[in-house]
Motif scaffolding. Sequence first.
Motif, PDB file in Angstrom:
ATOM      1  N   ARG A 162       0.092  16.338  -1.166  1.00 21.85           N
ATOM      2  CA  ARG A 162       1.013  17.028  -0.255  1.00 21.85           C
ATOM      3  C   ARG A 162       2.071  16.095   0.321  1.00 21.85           C
ATOM      4  N   SER A 163       1.751  14.808   0.465  1.00 23.37           N
ATOM      5  CA  SER A 163       2.728  13.867   1.013  1.00 23.37           C
ATOM      6  C   SER A 163       2.402  12.471   0.525  1.00 23.37           C
ATOM      7  N   GLY A 215       7.247   2.796   4.659  1.00 21.82           N
ATOM      8  CA  GLY A 215       7.930   3.629   5.630  1.00 21.82           C
ATOM      9  C   GLY A 215       8.869   4.665   5.059  1.00 21.82           C
ATOM     10  N   ARG A 216       8.962   4.764   3.732  1.00 26.13           N
ATOM     11  CA  ARG A 216       9.881   5.705   3.086  1.00 26.13           C
ATOM     12  C   ARG A 216       9.076   6.837   2.434  1.00 26.13           C
ATOM     13  N   ALA A 217       9.437   8.073   2.749  1.00 23.71           N
ATOM     14  CA  ALA A 217       8.776   9.224   2.136  1.00 23.71           C
ATOM     15  C   ALA A 217       9.127   9.305   0.656  1.00 23.71           C
ATOM     16  N   LEU A 218       8.161   9.732  -0.138  1.00 29.68           N
ATOM     17  CA  LEU A 218       8.356   9.951  -1.559  1.00 29.68           C
ATOM     18  C   LEU A 218       8.295  11.450  -1.859  1.00 29.68           C
ATOM     19  N   GLN A 259       0.842  -1.183   0.000  1.00 28.95           N
ATOM     20  CA  GLN A 259       0.000   0.000   0.000  1.00 28.95           C
ATOM     21  C   GLN A 259       0.882   1.240   0.000  1.00 28.95           C
ATOM     22  N   ILE A 260       0.341   2.313  -0.551  1.00 27.64           N
ATOM     23  CA  ILE A 260       1.000   3.600  -0.514  1.00 27.64           C
ATOM     24  C   ILE A 260       0.138   4.542   0.307  1.00 27.64           C
ATOM     25  N   SER A 261       0.755   5.388   1.093  1.00 30.19           N
ATOM     26  CA  SER A 261       0.038   6.402   1.862  1.00 30.19           C
ATOM     27  C   SER A 261       0.094   7.717   1.102  1.00 30.19           C
ATOM     28  N   ILE A 262      -1.070   8.254   0.749  1.00 30.46           N
ATOM     29  CA  ILE A 262      -1.160   9.526   0.034  1.00 30.46           C
ATOM     30  C   ILE A 262      -1.943  10.495   0.903  1.00 30.46           C
ATOM     31  N   ASP A 263      -1.281  11.540   1.357  1.00 29.87           N
ATOM     32  CA  ASP A 263      -1.882  12.501   2.295  1.00 29.87           C
ATOM     33  C   ASP A 263      -2.481  11.786   3.498  1.00 29.87           C
ATOM     34  N   GLY A 264      -1.765  10.748   3.954  1.00 28.37           N
ATOM     35  CA  GLY A 264      -2.164  10.038   5.157  1.00 28.37           C
ATOM     36  C   GLY A 264      -3.176   8.945   4.964  1.00 28.37           C
ATOM     37  N   LEU A 265      -3.672   8.754   3.753  1.00 33.51           N
ATOM     38  CA  LEU A 265      -4.691   7.739   3.489  1.00 33.51           C
ATOM     39  C   LEU A 265      -4.078   6.583   2.703  1.00 33.51           C
ATOM     40  N   PRO A 266      -4.291   5.344   3.131  1.00 33.58           N
ATOM     41  CA  PRO A 266      -3.717   4.193   2.423  1.00 33.58           C
ATOM     42  C   PRO A 266      -4.454   3.907   1.119  1.00 33.58           C
ATOM     43  N   ARG A 267      -3.682   3.554   0.110  1.00 34.51           N
ATOM     44  CA  ARG A 267      -4.252   3.171  -1.182  1.00 34.51           C
ATOM     45  C   ARG A 267      -3.464   1.985  -1.717  1.00 34.51           C
TER      46      ARG A 267
END
Length: 476
Positions: free
Chosen positions: A116-117, A122-125, A66-74
């Motif tokens: 925004r994020s 666990g790694r920021a993109l 999963q990827i976290s986009i603006d704090g929401l998992p997708r």
Amino acid sequence: MLNCLIRVTGIPMTKITLPPLLAGALLAGCAATHTPGAPDFSSFVVLGEQGAATARVIGALASCPQISIDGLPRAMATRARAATIAAQRPVAEPRDAKPAAFPVLTCEAALPAGTRSAAVLGRALPVPASRLRRIVVIGDTGCRMVRRDNQFQACNDPAAFPFAAIAAAAAAWEPELVVHVGDYHYREQACPAGNAGCAGSPWGYGWDTWRDDFFGPARALLGAAPWVMARGNHESCKRAGQGYWRFLDPRPLLPRRDCNAPADDALGDYSDAYAVPLGGDAQLIVFDTANTHWRGFDRRDVRMRKYGATYRQVEALTHGAAHNIGVNHHPILSLANFGTAAAPRLSGGDQGLIDAFGAVSPGLLPPKMSAILSGHIHQWEQISFSSGHPSQFVSGISGSAQGGAPLPSPLPPDASPAPGARTENVSSWVNGFGYMTMERDGADSWDVRVWDRDGKLRNTCSLKGKKSLCEQAKIE
């Protein structure tokens, strides 16, 4: 942190000498991006048509994370599954034919405009800024291993193959965008026995070579900003095209566009041009020239039609913004010296593109093009023209073995890279490793700088409209 550096570069720490600022930046990037217990993987963001951002993850993963986009998992989608592709196209000799093994999963997810994020495992993109002002330009980054003329670069020596240090230095500059002008992959043939410089290096077109040639040394810069990834001749279907399509191209991976079967190369060797908005009524226009040839084309060659269509696509895209900068691999308006400093033998731009583009327009590039960024020639170069042509910048200095002789200064009065192109200002750097930066300081105005492998400033230039000028005509 030591283990992280070894993973990033593939080189023992004892062999690396970096300035404190760069070493600190690389170490900080390692500490910030690696999660204990997480699988080793590569992650980055690539920009495609109209600046659409796609997050990519490559690794020995059982399934896409999963990827976290603006704090929401997708969910991330599978772009390419692990596979081994039968040997099809040796570079020079039958002994060079080996299967291309890709024991990794490639996953991707679109990042919506305004993200925004984002983070994965666990790694920021890095996410795109709305207005891109600070750009790093690199090219020709791989370590050259080919038997022709015994061109085996010392890939094990960070002084001879400095891409990791260059990537760290460029990351420390804090870019908002990285532009790679092509040729990521160079390790095509096995290191000869007894050659300590490249002993143990992988070769061929599989993941191990892509890892050591590009993804490992580029890791600090992959995490610093989104990328625009042009395609070079080393990523044509006859070479490393399979990896290019699996890993780097910003568009969906479609059947028969993957370079896996030679019968499909007529599809896999070409792709449509696209625009990447920079904000402020400016854009990059990226076009694929992987299959051109420096000797030129017979008028019946299918590439005359293919690249003629590319010209028309690029011209149509230039109407989408007031200020346009082209991005491709093969320079159309460059000069190179294939002689010596005392007896220069000058060669102009890529003849295949001159033939194909010139058949559509004698101006060779669309009138609304201000500048063009290219690589292919392993030197840095700037040329401005009095004939109305866009400025040409070449940034092929970021890792692959250098060569050639300096351009004569001043140039001979009749020196021209292409028909009708009248040279006005020229600056060049031959046999030096580094990178180029562009910082926007006006609607159509850029501060262009050239840096060496250690992040030391070597030249300062200005680009305004189609005109460019550098403080030094030649970097010594």
